[in-house]
Design an enzyme around this catalytic site. Sequence first.
Site, PDB file in Angstrom:
ATOM      1  N   SER A 137       5.005 -23.083  57.316  1.00 53.21           N
ATOM      2  CA  SER A 137       4.511 -22.603  58.623  1.00 53.21           C
ATOM      3  C   SER A 137       3.034 -22.952  58.734  1.00 53.21           C
ATOM      4  O   SER A 137       2.322 -22.985  57.712  1.00 53.21           O
ATOM      5  CB  SER A 137       4.666 -21.079  58.708  1.00 53.21           C
ATOM      6  OG  SER A 137       3.982 -20.576  59.842  1.00 53.21           O
TER       7      SER A 137
ATOM      8  N   TYR B 106       3.133 -12.958  55.236  1.00 48.82           N
ATOM      9  CA  TYR B 106       3.964 -14.102  55.632  1.00 48.82           C
ATOM     10  C   TYR B 106       3.200 -15.401  55.385  1.00 48.82           C
ATOM     11  O   TYR B 106       3.733 -16.351  54.793  1.00 48.82           O
ATOM     12  CB  TYR B 106       4.332 -13.966  57.114  1.00 48.82           C
ATOM     13  CG  TYR B 106       5.039 -15.167  57.702  1.00 48.82           C
ATOM     14  CD1 TYR B 106       6.389 -15.404  57.436  1.00 48.82           C
ATOM     15  CD2 TYR B 106       4.369 -16.075  58.531  1.00 48.82           C
ATOM     16  CE1 TYR B 106       7.043 -16.506  57.976  1.00 48.82           C
ATOM     17  CE2 TYR B 106       5.010 -17.175  59.071  1.00 48.82           C
ATOM     18  CZ  TYR B 106       6.355 -17.379  58.789  1.00 48.82           C
ATOM     19  OH  TYR B 106       6.989 -18.483  59.322  1.00 48.82           O
TER      20      TYR B 106
HETATM   21  P1  NAP Z   1      15.522 -17.524  62.881  1.00 54.71           P
HETATM   22  O1  NAP Z   1      16.193 -18.055  64.107  1.00 54.71           O
HETATM   23  O2  NAP Z   1      15.299 -16.070  62.742  1.00 54.71           O
HETATM   24  O3  NAP Z   1      16.352 -18.062  61.627  1.00 54.71           O
HETATM   25  C1  NAP Z   1      16.137 -17.568  60.349  1.00 54.71           C
HETATM   26  C2  NAP Z   1      17.316 -17.944  59.473  1.00 54.71           C
HETATM   27  O4  NAP Z   1      17.048 -17.479  58.152  1.00 54.71           O
HETATM   28  C3  NAP Z   1      18.620 -17.283  59.927  1.00 54.71           C
HETATM   29  O5  NAP Z   1      19.656 -18.224  59.828  1.00 54.71           O
HETATM   30  C4  NAP Z   1      18.818 -16.159  58.928  1.00 54.71           C
HETATM   31  O6  NAP Z   1      20.195 -15.924  58.626  1.00 54.71           O
HETATM   32  C5  NAP Z   1      18.156 -16.722  57.689  1.00 54.71           C
HETATM   33  N1  NAP Z   1      17.725 -15.650  56.806  1.00 54.71           N
HETATM   34  C6  NAP Z   1      16.678 -14.808  56.959  1.00 54.71           C
HETATM   35  N2  NAP Z   1      16.642 -13.932  55.932  1.00 54.71           N
HETATM   36  C7  NAP Z   1      17.691 -14.215  55.138  1.00 54.71           C
HETATM   37  C8  NAP Z   1      18.199 -13.662  53.929  1.00 54.71           C
HETATM   38  N3  NAP Z   1      17.624 -12.619  53.310  1.00 54.71           N
HETATM   39  N4  NAP Z   1      19.299 -14.217  53.396  1.00 54.71           N
HETATM   40  C9  NAP Z   1      19.920 -15.258  54.004  1.00 54.71           C
HETATM   41  N5  NAP Z   1      19.485 -15.829  55.132  1.00 54.71           N
HETATM   42  C10 NAP Z   1      18.394 -15.300  55.700  1.00 54.71           C
HETATM   43  O7  NAP Z   1      14.089 -18.165  62.685  1.00 54.71           O
HETATM   44  P2  NAP Z   1      13.502 -19.662  62.721  1.00 54.71           P
HETATM   45  O8  NAP Z   1      12.323 -19.602  63.581  1.00 54.71           O
HETATM   46  O9  NAP Z   1      14.565 -20.645  62.957  1.00 54.71           O
HETATM   47  O10 NAP Z   1      12.981 -19.765  61.215  1.00 54.71           O
HETATM   48  C11 NAP Z   1      13.391 -20.771  60.319  1.00 54.71           C
HETATM   49  C12 NAP Z   1      12.235 -21.068  59.378  1.00 54.71           C
HETATM   50  O11 NAP Z   1      11.139 -21.587  60.136  1.00 54.71           O
HETATM   51  C13 NAP Z   1      11.689 -19.846  58.629  1.00 54.71           C
HETATM   52  O12 NAP Z   1      11.420 -20.191  57.290  1.00 54.71           O
HETATM   53  C14 NAP Z   1      10.398 -19.531  59.370  1.00 54.71           C
HETATM   54  O13 NAP Z   1       9.454 -18.887  58.562  1.00 54.71           O
HETATM   55  C15 NAP Z   1       9.948 -20.932  59.769  1.00 54.71           C
HETATM   56  N6  NAP Z   1       8.990 -20.954  60.876  1.00 54.71           N
HETATM   57  C16 NAP Z   1       9.345 -20.577  62.133  1.00 54.71           C
HETATM   58  C17 NAP Z   1       8.390 -20.618  63.147  1.00 54.71           C
HETATM   59  C18 NAP Z   1       8.695 -20.204  64.562  1.00 54.71           C
HETATM   60  O14 NAP Z   1       7.757 -20.084  65.376  1.00 54.71           O
HETATM   61  N7  NAP Z   1       9.943 -19.997  64.930  1.00 54.71           N
HETATM   62  C19 NAP Z   1       7.090 -21.030  62.860  1.00 54.71           C
HETATM   63  C20 NAP Z   1       6.768 -21.398  61.570  1.00 54.71           C
HETATM   64  C21 NAP Z   1       7.732 -21.365  60.588  1.00 54.71           C
HETATM   65  P3  NAP Z   1      21.069 -14.690  59.223  1.00 54.71           P
HETATM   66  O15 NAP Z   1      20.547 -14.375  60.582  1.00 54.71           O
HETATM   67  O16 NAP Z   1      22.458 -15.234  59.195  1.00 54.71           O
HETATM   68  O17 NAP Z   1      20.892 -13.554  58.254  1.00 54.71           O
END
Ligand code: NAP
Length: 248
Positions: A143, A157
């Site tokens: 991130s 985070y």
């Molecule tokens: P998201 O839609 O909330 O997706 C998160 C995913 O991680 C979901 O599939 C969730 O699975 C899984 N997950 C979370 N905790 C878990 C656990 N304990 N065990 C198994 N699976 C788990 O969020 P996203 O934005 O796509 O995030 C994906 C990645 O991008 C993350 O690493 C996040 O830190 C990074 N990121 C996102 C942003 C942003 O602005 N969106 C910015 C920087 C970095 P379930 O729902 O099935 O449990």
Amino acid sequence: MNRTLLITGASSGIGAACAIRGAASGTHLLLHYGANREGVEEVADTARIAGAEVTLIQADVGKSDDITRLGRESAEASDPSLPLHLINNAGVVDQTATIADMTPDRLHRMFGINTIGAILVAREAVALMRRGQGGGGIVNVSSTAARKGMGGQYIDYAASKGAIDTFTIGLADELAPEGIRVNGVRPGLIETDIHAKGGEPDRLSKIGGTPPLGRPGTAQEVADAILWLLSDGASYVTRTIVDVAGGR
Ligand code: NAP
């Protein structure tokens, strides 16, 4: 089949976009999810229509036993002679907080999922790559928080992702002699459900316009960078962390 693509956190957001963008005939998708079975099934249906073979694997990446099982189920489902690509994506944010709120429980959850979980998933994936000499590649999802520190918002985070950047560099050095490329992406403000899950559903309507490009990014834009890093087009790219953040 010509490759196996293991994606953690494929039930929504960036992981789901990677699955849909990466689905093609010849690709065996191992789609990992935590609690959202409905979400991952929807992604799997779309990926199968695009021609991919799909296997679903449930695991809590905050639990080491679950990650061991994820490795075992991935081994059983996949062909050892094929290259294995890992998109190490599952992650969480927590409520906005300051140092006074950094309780042991909060920190153990944050680092357990985002850092230790991601390292253990990579460990399983490397074992899979080594079993049949198929080789492979890894992209760790970090991130821009890792660069910014996020004081007054979520320093835990940010630190959990800073560790992922360092891990990416070290693992790239370790695996380069085997031809395994390891890279990272640092998404900026991306339109997914993670903000609402962390208690800030309005985050992007408040600050989504602040990056130099003047808008938040989409999960598809992040997925395209990740899939490029795993493609032959990036065959000379390793130990690199790509910002997908509109200049943020
Ligand atoms: P998201 O839609 O909330 O997706 C998160 C995913 O991680 C979901 O599939 C969730 O699975 C899984 N997950 C979370 N905790 C878990 C656990 N304990 N065990 C198994 N699976 C788990 O969020 P996203 O934005 O796509 O995030 C994906 C990645 O991008 C993350 O690493 C996040 O830190 C990074 N990121 C996102 C942003 C942003 O602005 N969106 C910015 C920087 C970095 P379930 O729902 O099935 O449990």
